[in-house]
Design a protein around this motif. Sequence first.
Motif, PDB file in Angstrom:
ATOM      1  N   SER A  55      29.631  95.300 -34.451  1.00 32.51           N
ATOM      2  CA  SER A  55      28.284  95.690 -34.015  1.00 32.51           C
ATOM      3  C   SER A  55      28.261  97.125 -33.480  1.00 32.51           C
ATOM      4  CB  SER A  55      27.765  94.720 -32.960  1.00 32.51           C
ATOM      5  OG  SER A  55      27.515  93.474 -33.552  1.00 32.51           O
ATOM      6  N   GLU A 109      25.978  90.473 -28.671  1.00 34.24           N
ATOM      7  CA  GLU A 109      24.655  91.096 -28.816  1.00 34.24           C
ATOM      8  C   GLU A 109      23.648  90.445 -27.877  1.00 34.24           C
ATOM      9  OE1 GLU A 109      23.488  91.105 -32.930  1.00 34.24           O
ATOM     10  OE2 GLU A 109      25.262  92.228 -33.560  1.00 34.24           O
ATOM     11  N   GLN A 164      30.281  87.869 -32.229  1.00 29.62           N
ATOM     12  CA  GLN A 164      29.428  89.035 -32.472  1.00 29.62           C
ATOM     13  C   GLN A 164      28.005  88.755 -31.976  1.00 29.62           C
ATOM     14  OE1 GLN A 164      28.523  89.944 -36.608  1.00 29.62           O
ATOM     15  NE2 GLN A 164      28.098  92.076 -36.130  1.00 29.62           N
TER      16      GLN A 164
END
Length: 284
Positions: free
Chosen positions: A60, A280, A276
């Motif tokens: 990311s 986020e 991931q």
Amino acid sequence: MFNVLSVDDLSQDFLISLWDEAYDRKGKRNKKLNGKILTNLFYEPSTRTSSSFYSAMKLSGGDVIPINNVTFSSVSKGESLEDTVKTISQMCDLIVLRHNIAGSAKIASQVSGVPIINAGDGNSEHPTQTILDGYTIYHYFNKKIDNLNITLVGDLKNGRTVKSLVKLLTRFKNNKFNFVSPENLRFDGQLPPNSSEVSDINKVIEETDILYVTRVQKERGSKYNYELSIDQLDKIPKNSIVMHPFPRVTEIPSSFDKDPRAKYFDQIKFGVWCRQILLERILL
Ligand code: NCD
């Protein structure tokens, strides 16, 4: 601040939407976490968890401070966990902590200026392993986590992945649990309703949907050796799956790896996808 100290911090709705997003995105690269910094602070050995967080953060677009061996840090000079966490939290946006003492993630969260993710605290919990274990089940059982017969084998006393996973699976409907271990390594968490403790795996293997195998935690004083044979493993039904948080020692022969029911390497890939999304959600 959103800490992930225990499976109790993760609601059903949160997990299902995280799993759905992980399924859609499958680890695809983006720049969402550009400028964000994660610190991996590991007081115990790790191959998968630390590199999985590293990979997830990089996917990311974020950066990582890797403290994968605290013996090379000021911890070896006698610095306390609290001071180390306070220090590190001045330099980053999130700390992923693994520690040998149960409860240390909670202590860290009380002094940290940034969110803490518990990457394993002693024999207590390992909630992000449970996110990926839950995802693996969700993925292979048509997005359903209920009406399953789950057999957990090995060191159920000191294996933190089992403790966290059982917490998660008891939240869903009609799951049945078989706890298979020797007397001295029995599950010491809250036994779910609908569970049985057995010492002979052969009594339950033919009715198992998920076989969750764990290693013996020698570093926590557990003593036992075991090895499932190909013949035993072959008795699980066709559409069942075999999981293991890894590392494996002798529990599953590597010749079983090519069997379509062996999903332990998929778990590792799914771990990156799920972490991931988790990063986020915490950092954005
Ligand atoms: C587990 C752990 O550290 O609790 N490993 C992992 O994170 N996949 C399991 C183990 O060490 O046996």
